[in-house]
Motif scaffolding. Structure first.
Motif, mmCIF file in Angstrom:
data_model
loop_
_atom_site.group_PDB
_atom_site.id
_atom_site.type_symbol
_atom_site.label_atom_id
_atom_site.label_comp_id
_atom_site.label_asym_id
_atom_site.label_seq_id
_atom_site.Cartn_x
_atom_site.Cartn_y
_atom_site.Cartn_z
ATOM 1 N N LEU A 133 -5.372 6.467 3.083
ATOM 2 C CA LEU A 133 -6.777 6.169 3.370
ATOM 3 C C LEU A 133 -7.519 5.794 2.087
ATOM 4 O O LEU A 133 -8.256 4.799 2.046
ATOM 5 N N ALA A 134 -7.295 6.558 1.019
ATOM 6 C CA ALA A 134 -7.948 6.280 -0.263
ATOM 7 C C ALA A 134 -7.485 4.961 -0.867
ATOM 8 O O ALA A 134 -8.232 4.322 -1.628
ATOM 9 N N ALA A 135 -6.267 4.528 -0.500
ATOM 10 C CA ALA A 135 -5.737 3.258 -1.007
ATOM 11 C C ALA A 135 -6.222 2.064 -0.201
ATOM 12 O O ALA A 135 -5.830 0.925 -0.480
ATOM 13 N N GLY A 136 -7.060 2.312 0.811
ATOM 14 C CA GLY A 136 -7.641 1.217 1.577
ATOM 15 C C GLY A 136 -6.959 0.910 2.890
ATOM 16 O O GLY A 136 -7.259 -0.115 3.522
ATOM 17 N N VAL A 137 -6.053 1.773 3.325
ATOM 18 C CA VAL A 137 -5.390 1.554 4.617
ATOM 19 C C VAL A 137 -6.316 2.045 5.728
ATOM 20 O O VAL A 137 -6.788 3.177 5.699
ATOM 21 N N LYS A 138 -6.573 1.187 6.705
ATOM 22 C CA LYS A 138 -7.533 1.511 7.765
ATOM 23 C C LYS A 138 -6.869 2.357 8.854
ATOM 24 O O LYS A 138 -5.826 1.973 9.387
ATOM 25 N N ARG A 166 0.836 -1.211 0.000
ATOM 26 C CA ARG A 166 0.000 0.000 0.000
ATOM 27 C C ARG A 166 0.870 1.261 0.000
ATOM 28 O O ARG A 166 0.539 2.248 -0.659
ATOM 29 N N VAL A 167 1.951 1.233 0.749
ATOM 30 C CA VAL A 167 2.859 2.388 0.750
ATOM 31 C C VAL A 167 3.465 2.581 -0.630
ATOM 32 O O VAL A 167 3.544 3.705 -1.146
ATOM 33 N N TRP A 168 3.883 1.509 -1.272
ATOM 34 C CA TRP A 168 4.454 1.622 -2.617
ATOM 35 C C TRP A 168 3.428 2.117 -3.629
ATOM 36 O O TRP A 168 3.766 2.802 -4.589
ATOM 37 N N GLU A 169 2.165 1.764 -3.422
ATOM 38 C CA GLU A 169 1.106 2.250 -4.303
ATOM 39 C C GLU A 169 0.956 3.769 -4.179
ATOM 40 O O GLU A 169 0.791 4.474 -5.184
ATOM 41 N N VAL A 170 1.031 4.266 -2.957
ATOM 42 C CA VAL A 170 0.841 5.691 -2.709
ATOM 43 C C VAL A 170 2.118 6.487 -2.966
ATOM 44 O O VAL A 170 2.067 7.622 -3.471
ATOM 45 N N LEU A 171 3.264 5.888 -2.630
ATOM 46 C CA LEU A 171 4.558 6.562 -2.785
ATOM 47 C C LEU A 171 5.485 5.694 -3.645
ATOM 48 O O LEU A 171 6.471 5.123 -3.159
ATOM 49 N N PRO A 172 5.193 5.569 -4.942
ATOM 50 C CA PRO A 172 5.981 4.676 -5.795
ATOM 51 C C PRO A 172 7.457 5.050 -5.865
ATOM 52 O O PRO A 172 8.307 4.183 -6.122
ATOM 53 N N GLN A 193 3.378 17.870 4.617
ATOM 54 C CA GLN A 193 2.908 16.848 3.674
ATOM 55 C C GLN A 193 2.110 15.741 4.349
ATOM 56 O O GLN A 193 1.552 14.874 3.676
ATOM 57 N N ALA A 194 2.059 15.742 5.671
ATOM 58 C CA ALA A 194 1.517 14.603 6.409
ATOM 59 C C ALA A 194 0.057 14.320 6.077
ATOM 60 O O ALA A 194 -0.332 13.170 5.836
ATOM 61 N N GLU A 195 -0.787 15.354 6.054
ATOM 62 C CA GLU A 195 -2.207 15.113 5.842
ATOM 63 C C GLU A 195 -2.475 14.591 4.439
ATOM 64 O O GLU A 195 -3.322 13.701 4.257
ATOM 65 N N ASP A 196 -1.746 15.079 3.446
ATOM 66 C CA ASP A 196 -1.925 14.583 2.076
ATOM 67 C C ASP A 196 -1.543 13.107 1.986
ATOM 68 O O ASP A 196 -2.239 12.305 1.338
ATOM 69 N N ILE A 197 -0.444 12.720 2.639
ATOM 70 C CA ILE A 197 -0.017 11.323 2.606
ATOM 71 C C ILE A 197 -1.004 10.450 3.377
ATOM 72 O O ILE A 197 -1.367 9.352 2.931
ATOM 73 N N TRP A 198 -1.469 10.928 4.522
ATOM 74 C CA TRP A 198 -2.472 10.194 5.302
ATOM 75 C C TRP A 198 -3.728 9.943 4.462
ATOM 76 O O TRP A 198 -4.230 8.812 4.405
ATOM 77 N N ASN A 199 -4.216 10.971 3.805
ATOM 78 C CA ASN A 199 -5.444 10.837 3.014
ATOM 79 C C ASN A 199 -5.231 9.941 1.799
ATOM 80 O O ASN A 199 -6.152 9.219 1.392
ATOM 81 N N ALA A 200 -4.043 9.974 1.219
ATOM 82 C CA ALA A 200 -3.756 9.088 0.080
ATOM 83 C C ALA A 200 -3.725 7.634 0.524
ATOM 84 O O ALA A 200 -4.230 6.739 -0.184
#
Length: 363
Positions: A217-222, A161-167, A208-215
């Motif tokens: 979240l959108a990728a399915g991380v609970k 999931r991290v790689w999906e959000v931060l390739p 940048q924290a809130e943008d990464i958190w929301n990304a």
């Protein structure tokens, strides 16, 4: 006034139940602590750990400083990014705090210390620097342009999931083993955690924290709160400062002998006291054999004398109540003991203080 992390607004938008945790307003859960716990064991969850304090330790004498300060041997850290877990001790051998130390170079280390102990730790380290007259600069990354936030992403699918959000971080983070950190631009990605699962702890610029958190979240991380974090770390056999050890408790009595270097000739604060006193209690696990919930401060009655529970809870993974306990020497794994709960003595079995790792029961 409670302190807040940069993700406070994001937590409230998700309907988190907020509580006071060591002077910080933090999410306890977002609806179901049990669901959050299972998400980390079975899929992927994330925690705001920005209340923890990252401290840059810089200067020509920093290695000498940490060799005298830390109970574990930071001289073992040879590869940039490698980390170890250890304790800061007082002269009596009690635990001032537990922490992670990252080696970046011989003149640059990063420490991650507990939220509730930050001011105490920094003052204590400053006193040692003054006493030892060493050239070291300690910079907490809490405010101003260097402020960072920390997000722990944990679970069997966490890395994907991290790689999906931060390739962009994937090439640098596919190979490192446990307890390692790599820097990719302004991001620091560490293979550390507090759950007994795979994952990353992301240190990111606060802006940048809130943008990464929301990304994520959108990728399915609970999103997960302190409640799940506590049951996960208990199952995984990980101590909590202030419950399982403090300034009155030796690391040898808190199950942390593996974090203390007593074998070498290197001296450090508290070593003489540890050598003089030795281990006086055992740190072991308990599994309750009847209905009930094990909690901190409950008395444990054994054939060798009394002990006490330091941390306890219901284990969602195992479906029973488990605990850490400081018990008399001579108590053995497999022994049956009694725990006093609401005026009754209930049966429990002594176990290793490690119950679950990578989703699998170990007892």
């Amino acid at each position: 006034m409670l302190k807040t992390t940069v993700l406070n607004t994001a937590h409230r938008a998700l309907g988190a139940r907020m509580v006071d945790f060591g002077g910080w307003e933090m999410p306890l859960h977002y609806g179901s602590q049990i669901e959050e716990h299972h998400a980390v064991r079975r899929d992927c969850g994330m925690f705001d750990v920005s209340h923890m304090c990252a401290v840059e330790a810089l200067g020509p004498d920093v290695k000498t400083f940490l060799l005298r300060l830390i109970a574990n041997d930071i001289g073992k850290l040879k590869t940039p990014g490698k980390a170890l877990y250890s304790t800061l001790l007082n002269e009596a051998g009690g635990v001032v705090d537990d922490l992670i130390v990252y080696y970046l170079s011989d003149t640059h280390y990063r420490l991650v210390i507990n939220a509730g102990s930050t001011d105490k730790d920094l003052a204590w380290m400053a006193e040692r620097l003054c006493e030892w007259r060493l050239d070291v600069c300690l910079i907490p990354l809490r405010t101003g342009p260097t402020a960072v936030a920390m997000i722990a992403v944990q679970g069997p699918h966490a890395k994907a999931r991290v790689w999906e959000v931060l390739p962009e971080v994937r090439p640098a983070t596919e190979k490192p083993g446990p307890f390692f950190a790599v820097e990719v631009g302004p991001l620091c990605i560490a293979t550390t955690g507090y759950t007994g699962e795979e994952g990353f702890e992301l240190t990111v610029p606060a802006a940048q924290a809130e943008d990464i958190w929301n990304a994520l979240l959108a990728a399915g991380v609970k999103p997960c709160g302190l409640g799940a974090r506590d049951t996960l770390r208990l199952e995984a056999g990980m101590n909590l400062y202030g419950q399982d050890m403090d300034e009155s408790v030796s690391p040898l009595d808190a199950g942390l002998a593996w974090t203390v270097d007593l074998a070498s000739e290197r001296d450090f604060v508290g070593k003489a006291a540890l050598l003089e006193k030795g281990r006086q209690r055992q740190f072991l696990g308990l599994k309750l054999l009847t209905q009930g919930v094990l909690r901190a401060h409950q008395k444990v009655v054994t054939a060798q004398g009394e002990g006490d529970i330091t941390s306890g809870s219901f284990s969602p993974t195992l479906g029973c109540s488990i605990a850490f306990a400081r018990l008399p020497l001579g108590v053995a794994i497999g022994d049956r003991v009694k725990v006093e709960i609401r005026g009754k003595r209930l049966d429990a079995e002594v176990t290793r203080p490690l119950f679950v790792r990578h989703g699998k029961a170990l007892i």
